[in-house]
Design a protein around this motif. Sequence first.
Motif, short mmCIF file in Angstrom:
data_model
loop_
_atom_site.label_atom_id
_atom_site.label_comp_id
_atom_site.label_asym_id
_atom_site.label_seq_id
_atom_site.Cartn_x
_atom_site.Cartn_y
_atom_site.Cartn_z
N LEU A 193 0.85 -1.18 0.00
CA LEU A 193 0.00 0.00 0.00
C LEU A 193 0.89 1.24 0.00
CD1 LEU A 193 -2.82 1.33 0.33
CD2 LEU A 193 -2.52 1.09 2.81
N THR A 194 0.72 2.08 -1.01
CA THR A 194 1.53 3.30 -1.15
C THR A 194 0.60 4.47 -1.42
OG1 THR A 194 3.29 1.95 -2.16
CG2 THR A 194 3.49 4.35 -2.34
N ILE A 195 0.77 5.57 -0.69
CA ILE A 195 -0.12 6.72 -0.83
C ILE A 195 0.71 7.99 -1.05
CG2 ILE A 195 -1.91 8.12 0.26
CD1 ILE A 195 -2.73 5.71 1.90
N PHE A 196 0.35 8.73 -2.11
CA PHE A 196 0.92 10.04 -2.40
C PHE A 196 -0.19 11.08 -2.35
CE2 PHE A 196 4.10 7.39 -4.45
CZ PHE A 196 5.28 8.10 -4.37
N ALA A 197 0.18 12.33 -2.07
CA ALA A 197 -0.73 13.47 -2.22
C ALA A 197 0.12 14.70 -2.47
CB ALA A 197 -1.60 13.66 -0.99
N SER A 198 -0.26 15.48 -3.48
CA SER A 198 0.47 16.71 -3.84
C SER A 198 1.96 16.44 -4.05
CB SER A 198 0.27 17.78 -2.76
OG SER A 198 -1.10 18.09 -2.60
N GLY A 199 2.26 15.28 -4.64
CA GLY A 199 3.64 14.94 -4.97
C GLY A 199 4.45 14.39 -3.83
N LYS A 200 3.87 14.27 -2.63
CA LYS A 200 4.62 13.79 -1.47
C LYS A 200 4.20 12.36 -1.11
CE LYS A 200 5.23 18.35 0.64
NZ LYS A 200 4.99 19.19 1.86
N LEU A 201 5.21 11.54 -0.81
CA LEU A 201 4.94 10.19 -0.32
C LEU A 201 4.49 10.27 1.13
CD1 LEU A 201 5.10 7.06 -0.64
CD2 LEU A 201 7.47 7.23 0.16
N LEU A 202 3.30 9.75 1.40
CA LEU A 202 2.75 9.79 2.75
C LEU A 202 2.85 8.46 3.48
CD1 LEU A 202 -0.50 11.87 2.09
CD2 LEU A 202 1.79 12.69 2.71
N LEU A 203 2.84 7.37 2.72
CA LEU A 203 2.83 6.05 3.38
C LEU A 203 3.25 4.99 2.38
CD1 LEU A 203 0.14 4.59 5.74
CD2 LEU A 203 0.65 3.36 3.63
N GLN A 204 4.00 4.01 2.87
CA GLN A 204 4.22 2.77 2.12
C GLN A 204 4.44 1.64 3.11
OE1 GLN A 204 7.84 1.65 -0.26
NE2 GLN A 204 6.38 1.55 -1.95
N GLN A 205 3.66 0.56 2.96
CA GLN A 205 3.81 -0.59 3.85
C GLN A 205 3.22 -1.83 3.20
OE1 GLN A 205 0.28 1.12 6.64
NE2 GLN A 205 1.41 -0.55 7.53
N GLN A 206 3.63 -2.99 3.70
CA GLN A 206 3.08 -4.26 3.24
C GLN A 206 2.14 -4.80 4.30
OE1 GLN A 206 5.00 -8.50 2.65
NE2 GLN A 206 5.46 -7.27 0.84
N LEU A 207 0.98 -5.31 3.84
CA LEU A 207 -0.04 -5.79 4.75
C LEU A 207 -0.58 -7.13 4.27
CD1 LEU A 207 -1.80 -2.35 4.92
CD2 LEU A 207 -0.72 -3.43 6.90
N SER A 208 -1.11 -7.91 5.19
CA SER A 208 -1.72 -9.19 4.85
C SER A 208 -3.22 -9.02 4.66
CB SER A 208 -1.45 -10.22 5.95
OG SER A 208 -0.07 -10.42 6.13
N TYR A 209 -3.84 -9.91 3.86
CA TYR A 209 -5.28 -9.85 3.68
C TYR A 209 -5.83 -11.25 3.43
CZ TYR A 209 -4.79 -10.57 -1.37
OH TYR A 209 -4.51 -11.11 -2.61
N ARG A 210 -7.11 -11.41 3.72
CA ARG A 210 -7.82 -12.64 3.40
C ARG A 210 -8.89 -12.42 2.34
NH1 ARG A 210 -8.80 -15.77 9.21
NH2 ARG A 210 -6.58 -16.03 9.76
N SER A 211 -9.39 -11.19 2.25
CA SER A 211 -10.41 -10.86 1.26
C SER A 211 -10.21 -9.43 0.82
CB SER A 211 -11.81 -11.04 1.85
OG SER A 211 -12.07 -10.02 2.80
N GLY A 212 -10.94 -9.04 -0.24
CA GLY A 212 -10.86 -7.67 -0.70
C GLY A 212 -11.31 -6.68 0.35
N LEU A 213 -12.22 -7.10 1.23
CA LEU A 213 -12.70 -6.21 2.28
C LEU A 213 -11.58 -5.82 3.25
CD1 LEU A 213 -16.21 -7.73 3.09
CD2 LEU A 213 -15.68 -5.67 1.79
#
Length: 291
Positions: A193-213
């Motif tokens: 999961l990586t999030i940018f806003a206004s050209g700035k990197l705000l977050l990047q991390q790896q996460l586990s999931y079992r479903s799309g929810l």
Amino acid sequence: MPVAYTIQPTYAIDDATLLETDLTTCTLLVLVGSGTFSYAVLSPLHRKFLALKSYSYQPKTVAMADLEMIEEIFDADKLLFTAFKQVLLAFDSPETTLVPEPLFQPQLKKDYLHLAQLEKMQEAVLFDTIPDMGLVNVYAVDKDVLGFLRKEFSSDSVMHAYTGLLKAYRKDSETQFSDGIVYVEVQPNQFALTIFASGKLLLQQQLSYRSGLDIVYYIVNSLRQLGLNELQAKVKLGGALTQDSQVYHELHRFLPRLDWVHKPDGFLYIPRMNEVPAHHFHNLYALALCV
């Protein structure tokens, strides 16, 4: 009498171009993940991808390590023994953290990593410098797998898969959106999961999931914590997803501005690669931006 077992690729994409090319002038991009081993052959002279192969596997026994499966791949895939001009090894491991470059001290790399991640047995802690973002990506990989691949390829070029993804995302003009853009690179059971806003990197991390929810929850929660609205932010998906998959439908239900990432611009791709959805193997193609 036991049956002989030979591991087979999930994807194998090439054409006559591969046979017509002197591979000793080419670069091999290798991506190792949890239960996955993929590679692509790139002709730097023509900036053209010539071949791609991807293996997915589960250990045959609980005690069988990733290294043993990778050894089986080497036994089955003779192309890996080609004397390529350059080999880049990339690891998609969950043990990773970003450190501001001005604060980074190489001798403290383990301390940075283990503030956020538990230390593991048989780990090698490495780091990638990302000067254009002012960041250092510190990460851990399995020491035995790293040693085996370095020896087989005679290569010390090693990086983390997220370093390539960040370089690819940075080339997307949509990172400038003030409402935010979310990049989701989906793999079996985990996603980046990586999030940018206004050209700035705000977050990047790896996460586990079992479903799309689960993915929806992490995206919405992360956006809200960053002061962004999930109904306004754009979300771009990468990985082996299809529009009729359950994960996609669950994401589309709650995230209206949903789209796909595309293969990096500035490269040529053989016709069979263009037949595969453009968001597949995005993390592998992105490694070409690092050579």
